[in-house]
Design an enzyme around this catalytic site. Structure first.
Site, mmCIF file in Angstrom:
data_model
loop_
_atom_site.group_PDB
_atom_site.id
_atom_site.type_symbol
_atom_site.label_atom_id
_atom_site.label_comp_id
_atom_site.label_asym_id
_atom_site.label_seq_id
_atom_site.Cartn_x
_atom_site.Cartn_y
_atom_site.Cartn_z
ATOM 1 N N CYS A 113 -6.186 -40.389 -18.852
ATOM 2 C CA CYS A 113 -5.168 -41.314 -18.555
ATOM 3 C C CYS A 113 -5.306 -42.609 -17.687
ATOM 4 O O CYS A 113 -4.845 -43.640 -17.668
ATOM 5 C CB CYS A 113 -4.016 -40.555 -17.491
ATOM 6 S SG CYS A 113 -3.576 -39.021 -18.331
ATOM 7 N N HIS A 258 1.146 -45.560 -15.281
ATOM 8 C CA HIS A 258 0.726 -44.181 -16.312
ATOM 9 C C HIS A 258 2.207 -43.408 -16.632
ATOM 10 O O HIS A 258 2.612 -43.235 -15.393
ATOM 11 C CB HIS A 258 -0.478 -43.353 -15.790
ATOM 12 C CG HIS A 258 -0.441 -42.420 -16.744
ATOM 13 N ND1 HIS A 258 -0.613 -42.554 -18.181
ATOM 14 C CD2 HIS A 258 -0.572 -40.994 -16.772
ATOM 15 C CE1 HIS A 258 -0.984 -41.383 -18.913
ATOM 16 N NE2 HIS A 258 -0.829 -40.542 -18.145
ATOM 17 N N ASN A 288 3.599 -38.739 -23.031
ATOM 18 C CA ASN A 288 2.186 -39.222 -22.266
ATOM 19 C C ASN A 288 1.199 -39.418 -23.351
ATOM 20 O O ASN A 288 0.840 -38.481 -23.940
ATOM 21 C CB ASN A 288 1.756 -37.994 -21.130
ATOM 22 C CG ASN A 288 0.517 -38.366 -20.627
ATOM 23 O OD1 ASN A 288 -0.016 -39.358 -20.995
ATOM 24 N ND2 ASN A 288 0.029 -37.388 -19.580
#
Ligand code: UT7
Length: 331
Positions: A113, A258, A288
């Site tokens: 990420c 994020h 995500n």
């Protein structure tokens, strides 16, 4: 020493929308649980035939068009992903081929990420030293083909989506549009709290029926532990950048965090005292998307007019590894 800036941002997501209700038809979960615990309402999952390189290529074309540069101008390509199209070579060379770039260096990186921020940092260094003039930094992920779509994998599967984002990074010519700072971190002491163990070269053989029966080829996550790290590391990365740039919270026009869980981002904003309107979230639509998340979210904020030229923007990420960091820039 030169300075660098973002010249153009692009994104691409698959057209196939997967709603929480679609997932509830495959596993024991509900739309209400997913929205309440994560904020996610839907995500995009690729259909057969779509690849990470294809999505990245589309995102790069948009970024290059917005930057006003062509294939001959690009002299560095950085591809961040935890889900490469094939084991080797890295996926970056397929994007290079698709775009018809010269025989420039193509670097694939694996920081999950935080991958896009690691990529931006590498590009920033190449631009600063004069080793590159125009770098493509890409985050592209296909999670959907590697998720456990049974109840056993529901904690992980409901949060991930597919997509790609890209940026052209080039030389800054003034202080109004510039990358101000990059801060990166990693701590491998708890690397196994979020990982996919199989297939792996450390195992003999790399993949086995037994491993598959134990579902070890699917991502495993200790969600609560990861959550706690995220709400500690992201505020500290923001503060680190603020101190380095001598900024007050009121100086920041927009935080692009994020997108792992809306509750994480709301908690981060609350912890540092950031008004909600100065943080942009779009996890509701895309879930995500790991390395693709930050460029997709920044792209959307720009398109919505929430980030304007000259605005002070903080990009902040946290993910598997564990890895985390921030990039401060004037867009
Ligand atoms: O991007 C990389 C970084 N990743 C993250 O930052 C993710 C961080 N972690 C999280 O976002 C959260 O931990 C999750 C969203 C993954 C899980 O939420 P949670 O509130 O921590 O739930 P939990 O794992 O503690 O599970 C609570 C309950 C459990 O049931 P019992 O044991 O209380 O009966 C789970 O089995 O919720 C159950 N559960 C679900 N129920 C319905 C877990 N996943 C689901 C689901 N649907 N999808």
């Amino acid at each position: 020493m030169y300075k660098s800036r973002l010249l153009g941002i692009g994104m691409h997501v698959p057209s196939n929308v997967v709603t929480n209700h679609d997932l509830a038809a495959r596993m024991d979960t509900t739309h209400e649980w997913i929205v309440e615990r994560t904020g996610i309402e839907e995500r995009r999952w690729v259909l057969p035939g779509e690849t990470g390189a294809d999505m990245a290529t589309a995102a790069c074309k948009e970024a290059m068009e917005k930057a006003g540069v062509g294939p001959k101008d690009i002299d560095l390509l950085i591809y961040a992903t935890l889900s490469p199209d094939v084991n080797f070579p890295g996926t970056g060379v397929f994007v290079q081929r698709n775009l018809g770039l010269r025989d420039i260096p193509c670097i694939d990186i694996r920081q999950q990420c935080t991958g896009f921020l690691y990529g931006l940092t590498i590009a920033d260094q190449f631009i600063k030293t004069g080793a590159a003039k125009h770098a493509l930094v890409i985050g592209s992920e296909i999670h959907s083909t590697g998720l456990d779509q049974t109840t056993a994998g529901r904690d992980v599967t409901v949060i991930f989506g597919d997509g790609a984002g890209a940026a052209v990074v080039g030389r800054a010519t003034d202080d109004e549009h510039v990358i101000l700072s990059t801060h990166l971190h990693a701590d491998g002491t708890e690397a196994e709290i979020l990982w996919t163990e199989y297939p792996a070269s450390k195992h003999h053989p790399r993949m086995s029926i037994e491993a598959m029966e134990q579902r070890l080829h699917y991502p495993q996550m200790q969600g609560k532990k990861v959550f706690k790290h995220a709400v500690t590391r992201m505020p500290s990365a923001i503060m680190e950048g603020m101190v380095a740039n001598n900024l007050k919270l009121t100086d920041i026009d927009m935080v692009i965090p994020h997108q792992a869980n809306l509750r994480i981002n709301q908690m981060v904003a609350q912890m540092i005292g950031l008004p909600p309107e100065r943080m942009h979230n779009n996890i509701q639509k895309y879930g995500n998307t790991t390395a693709a998340t930050i460029p997709i979210c920044l792209h959307e904020a720009i398109e919505l007019g929430k980030v304007k030229p000259g605005d002070l923007v903080c990009l902040v990420a946290f993910g598997a590894g564990l890895t985390w960091g921030s990039v401060f820039l004037r867009y």
